[in-house]
Design an enzyme around this catalytic site. Structure first.
Site, PDB file in Angstrom:
ATOM      1  N   SER A 160       0.647  -1.319  -0.032  1.00 50.23           N
ATOM      2  CA  SER A 160       0.004   0.072  -0.070  1.00 50.23           C
ATOM      3  C   SER A 160       0.819   1.319   0.014  1.00 50.23           C
ATOM      4  O   SER A 160       1.498   1.363  -0.924  1.00 50.23           O
ATOM      5  CB  SER A 160      -1.016  -0.179   1.207  1.00 50.23           C
ATOM      6  OG  SER A 160      -2.033   1.099   1.163  1.00 50.23           O
TER       7      SER A 160
ATOM      8  N   HIS B 120      -7.878  -5.132  -0.164  1.00 49.88           N
ATOM      9  CA  HIS B 120      -6.470  -4.498   0.337  1.00 49.88           C
ATOM     10  C   HIS B 120      -6.255  -5.031   1.609  1.00 49.88           C
ATOM     11  O   HIS B 120      -7.063  -5.025   2.595  1.00 49.88           O
ATOM     12  CB  HIS B 120      -6.761  -2.897   0.095  1.00 49.88           C
ATOM     13  CG  HIS B 120      -5.819  -2.205   0.427  1.00 49.88           C
ATOM     14  ND1 HIS B 120      -4.869  -1.774  -0.934  1.00 49.88           N
ATOM     15  CD2 HIS B 120      -5.295  -1.558   1.430  1.00 49.88           C
ATOM     16  CE1 HIS B 120      -3.857  -1.095  -0.391  1.00 49.88           C
ATOM     17  NE2 HIS B 120      -4.075  -0.804   1.071  1.00 49.88           N
TER      18      HIS B 120
ATOM     19  N   ASP C  44     -10.231  -4.623  -4.375  1.00 53.60           N
ATOM     20  CA  ASP C  44      -9.567  -3.483  -3.820  1.00 53.60           C
ATOM     21  C   ASP C  44      -9.779  -2.154  -4.513  1.00 53.60           C
ATOM     22  O   ASP C  44      -9.477  -2.238  -5.849  1.00 53.60           O
ATOM     23  CB  ASP C  44      -7.880  -3.819  -3.648  1.00 53.60           C
ATOM     24  CG  ASP C  44      -7.056  -2.898  -3.290  1.00 53.60           C
ATOM     25  OD1 ASP C  44      -7.455  -1.772  -2.770  1.00 53.60           O
ATOM     26  OD2 ASP C  44      -5.730  -3.047  -3.317  1.00 53.60           O
TER      27      ASP C  44
END
Length: 313
Positions: free
Chosen positions: A158, A285, A255
Site C-alpha cells: 500500500s 486490500h 481492492d
C-alpha cells in the site's frame, strides 16, 4: 467477483471486534485500533536467528528500524528494506512484523523494517525522505551489517509499495552509491488523487480500506493539493519508469487500488522494466498481512519470498 469464503469469515471475526472506519477516527485512535486488531489475531511469531532494534540517522532525526536475520546465516546476505502500509498515517513495524519475519525466513535474507515518520505529525515528503535515508544507510554500511550492497531490494504494501517505487526512482536518478536490485510492490498507492473505476466497485463492504479512506489519508499527510501531483506522492506521475530494477507486483481483485495496480504493471512493462504481476482473485486490500490466518496471504508471502530469494541470492 465476490470475496473468497475464508476471507469473508475472517472479516466477520474482525467486525465482531467492533472496529470503526478509519475516516471517522483521529489518527491516534486509528493507529491504536490497527495495533489492537493485529494483536487480537494472537498469531505465534516466527522464530528467527536474531531481531535487532536500532536507529539510523535521518533528515528529521534518528529513524527506528528493526533488523531481522535468518537462522544459520552464512556470509553476507541479500537484504530487503521493507516499508509498512497505512496510508502514510497509520501502521508500524509491529503491525507488519509477521510479514517481515516470513520473508526473512523463507527468502533467507536480512530484512530491515523502517519506522518512517508519518502524518499529521510529519507531513509529505517526510516518509519519503526517511525511507530513502534508511535504505542509503544500509547500503553504505552493508559490510558491517553482513549485507551485500549490490543485492538490496525495496518493498512494501500500500503506502509502503508507493514508498518502495519512489525510493527506486530516487536511487535511479541520484548520483550516489545506492543501487536497488529488486522491487516488491504490494498493491501500491500509485495516484493519491484517486477516483479510478475500482473506487466505485469496491469502495464499501470490502474490508477496512474504503473509498472514503483516501481523502482522510490525504488530509493528514499532505499539506496542499499541489503535493498530490508530485511524483514522490503519486509515482504514476513520474516521467518514466525506464531503468528501474525488476519487480514483483501483487494486487488484490476486490481492492479500490486494483485499477491503478494494473496500470502500474502496464506502465512498468511499457517502460522496459521486467515486471511479474500477480492479481489475487477474491482478495481485498490488506490481505498480504493476514497470514497465517488466510491461505492466499500465505501464498502471496511465499511468492514474494521465492522471488526475493532468486533475485538476491
Amino acid at each position: 467477483m465476490a470475496m473468497k469464503p475464508q476471507l469473508v469469515k475472517l472479516l466477520e471475526a474482525m467486525k465482531a471486534l467492533g472496529l470503526k472506519p478509519m475516516h471517522v477516527m483521529s489518527p491516534v485512535d486509528a493507529r491504536a485500533q490497527m495495533e489492537a486488531g493485529v494483536k487480537a489475531r494472537n498469531v505465534p511469531p516466527i522464530e528467527l536467528g536474531s531481531i535487532e532494534e536500532r536507529s539510523v540517522p535521518g533528515p528529521g532525526g534518528d529513524i527506528p528500524v528493526r533488523i531481522y536475520r535468518p537462522q544459520d546465516a552464512d556470509g553476507p546476505l541479500g537484504a530487503l528494506v521493507y516499508y509498512h502500509g497505512g496510508g502514510h498515517v497509520i501502521g508500524s513495524m509491529d503491525t507488519h512484523d509477521y510479514a517481515a519475519r516470513a520473508m526473512c525466513r523463507d527468502a533467507n535474507i536480512v530484512v530491515m523494517s523502517v519506522d518512517y515518520r508519518m502524518g499529521p505529525e510529519a507531513k509529505f515528503p517526510a516518509a519519503v525522505d526517511d525511507c530513502y535515508a534508511a535504505t542509503k544507510w544500509l547500503s553504505d554500511n552493508a559490510d558491517a551489517m553482513g549485507v551485500r550492497a549490490n543485492r538490496i531490494a525495496v518493498g512494501g504494501d500500500s503506502a509502503g509499495g508507493n514508498l518502495a517505487l519512489v525510493v527506486s526512482l530516487m536511487a535511479r536518478d541520484t548520483d550516489d552509491s545506492l543501487s536497488v536490485a529488486y522491487q516488491l510492490l504490494v498493491y501500491p498507492v500509485m495516484d493519491y488523487t484517486g477516483g479510478t473505476p475500482t473506487y466505485e466497485t469496491y469502495g464499501t463492504g470490502f474490508g477496512p480500506l474504503m473509498a472514503a479512506s483516501i481523502p482522510w489519508f490525504r488530509e493528514h499527510y499532505f499539506t496542499s493539493d499541489d503535493d498530490l501531483v508530485d511524483w514522490r506522492a503519486s509515482p504514476v506521475r513520474a516521467a518514466t519508469f525506464a531503468g528501474l530494477p525488476p519487480a514483483l507486483l501483487i494486487t488484490a481483485e476486490c481492492d479500490i487500488l486494483n485499477h491503478e495496480g494494473w496500470e502500474c504493471g502496464k506502465r512498468l512493462i511499457a517502460d522496459g522494466v521486467a515486471c511479474e504481476h500477480v492479481d489475487f482473485d477474491g482478495m481485498i486490500h490488506g490481505f498480504f498481512s493476514m497470514a497465517p490466518l488466510l491461505d492466499d496471504s500465505v501464498e502471496a508471502q511465499l511468492l514474494a519470498a521465492d522471488r526475493l530469494k532468486a533475485a538476491l541470492s
